[in-house]
Design an enzyme around this catalytic site. Structure first.
Site, PDB file in Angstrom:
ATOM      1  N   ASN A  80       0.837  -1.190   0.000  1.00 52.78           N
ATOM      2  CA  ASN A  80       0.000   0.000   0.000  1.00 52.78           C
ATOM      3  C   ASN A  80       0.877   1.247   0.000  1.00 52.78           C
ATOM      4  OD1 ASN A  80      -2.627  -1.244   0.215  1.00 52.78           O
ATOM      5  ND2 ASN A  80      -2.071  -1.814   2.302  1.00 52.78           N
ATOM      6  N   HIS A  81       0.551   2.201  -0.853  1.00 57.90           N
ATOM      7  CA  HIS A  81       1.281   3.464  -0.913  1.00 57.90           C
ATOM      8  C   HIS A  81       0.593   4.490  -0.008  1.00 57.90           C
ATOM      9  CE1 HIS A  81       3.627   2.755  -4.844  1.00 57.90           C
ATOM     10  NE2 HIS A  81       3.072   1.595  -4.502  1.00 57.90           N
ATOM     11  N   PRO A  82       1.337   5.459   0.510  1.00 59.08           N
ATOM     12  CA  PRO A  82       0.695   6.514   1.306  1.00 59.08           C
ATOM     13  C   PRO A  82      -0.173   7.395   0.414  1.00 59.08           C
ATOM     14  CG  PRO A  82       3.009   7.036   0.902  1.00 59.08           C
ATOM     15  CD  PRO A  82       2.793   5.645   0.397  1.00 59.08           C
ATOM     16  N   SER A 119       1.641   9.797  -3.953  1.00 60.55           N
ATOM     17  CA  SER A 119       1.657   8.399  -3.511  1.00 60.55           C
ATOM     18  C   SER A 119       2.913   7.684  -3.995  1.00 60.55           C
ATOM     19  CB  SER A 119       0.410   7.670  -4.037  1.00 60.55           C
ATOM     20  OG  SER A 119       0.394   7.715  -5.464  1.00 60.55           O
ATOM     21  N   TYR A 140       9.435   7.548   0.328  1.00 62.34           N
ATOM     22  CA  TYR A 140       9.691   6.583   1.404  1.00 62.34           C
ATOM     23  C   TYR A 140      10.683   5.470   1.082  1.00 62.34           C
ATOM     24  CZ  TYR A 140       6.222   3.693  -1.088  1.00 62.34           C
ATOM     25  OH  TYR A 140       5.541   2.976  -2.034  1.00 62.34           O
TER      26      TYR A 140
END
Length: 277
Positions: free
Chosen positions: A113-115, A121, A126
């Site tokens: 899952n991406h932020p 995103s 990260y």
């Protein structure tokens, strides 16, 4: 007899929930194949359940417990699985599967899952070990720091007892727990936990109906029939009893003391490490 309880599901053998994917890479050898057959763990199906067809390497989860009479029929990952269960998909090594569970082909846990609450995103915010991003920083002498992705990722898939998963089912990477007796229809995308004896399907998967009425579901969950050695029961009554008849007859046999808990034993990580690697 429940030995471990994870997210409300009772397992009758040792198992441990973990988000990490630490494992040992073990070469397949004749000795290992013989060890698996001796311990009644199968990676192939055959008339006499003796055919073991494997890749050149197996990746054994650090916390694995493979109970006797179980089968992982696809891929090189070995994860925790209970007796009389089979899986035809290459699931992550931190997966946990109870007894009498059937998982079809092409099932998988989805990617990370991406932020979504940041300005982008993209992994640029990260990922520390990305070659493209690090080359960009190096070429331009930039020194900005990334921030960890706070999204839940890599959380284990946990399947209870007597679960049936159809083919090509996808599970989100934030962790899914599938309750005892549940059924997941083929091609579903599972985004949240599945309650016991629920039948779900679709994208995203939604509750369609229950396998049994509420009273029968409660009796089955209280009975936890999969914890017992039912060989003599099957000999006496056969395999296709109506569900309430099954419950009544099993309760009667338990009261008479003719049926005992099932503890066949199994293999831990060290039991797979019989060859140099």
């Amino acid at each position: 007899m429940v030995e471990t309880t994870i997210k409300g599901i009772g397992f009758d053998f040792p198992c441990k929930e973990t988000n990490h994917h630490r494992h040992k890479k073990v070469p397949v050898s004749l000795e290992l194949k013989e060890c698996l057959i001796k311990n009644r763990f199968f990676t192939g199906l055959g008339k006499y359940q003796r055919i073991v067809a494997m890749k050149d390497w197996l990746l054994i989860g650090e916390n694995v417990y493979v109970e006797k009479y179980s089968s992982i029929l696809e891929g090189s990952h070995i994860y925790t699985i209970g007796a009389f269960s089979y899986c035809r998909s290459n699931l992550p090594v931190n997966t946990i599967i109870g007894r009498y569970t059937s998982i079809s082909v092409d099932c998988r846990r989805l990617g990370l899952n991406h932020p979504m609450d940041r300005f982008t995103s993209s992994h640029i915010t990260y990922q520390q070990s990305n070659m493209a991003i690090n080359s960009y920083k190096e070429d331009n002498q930039y020194d900005f720091a990334v921030k960890p992705n706070q999204q839940k990722n890599g959380v284990p898939l946990i399947f209870g007892n007597d679960v049936w998963v159809g083919e090509n089912v996808s599970f989100v990477s934030s962790g899914i727990t599938v309750g005892d007796g549940a059924v997941i229809a083929a091609n579903a995308t599972v985004t949240k936990d599945v309650e016991p004896y629920s039948i779900v399907g679709g994208t995203p998967a939604k509750h369609l109906k229950y396998r049994f009425d509420e009273n029968t579901r409660k009796k089955l969950l209280d009975l936890r029939w999969w914890q017992y050695d039912l060989g003599t029961f099957f000999e006496k009554y056969g395999m296709d009893l109506e569900i309430n008849d099954f419950i009544e007859k099993l309760q009667n046999e338990l009261e008479k003391g003719t049926i005992k808990p099932f503890n066949p034993g199994g293999m831990r990580l060290d039991d797979f490490l019989i060859s140099p690697f």
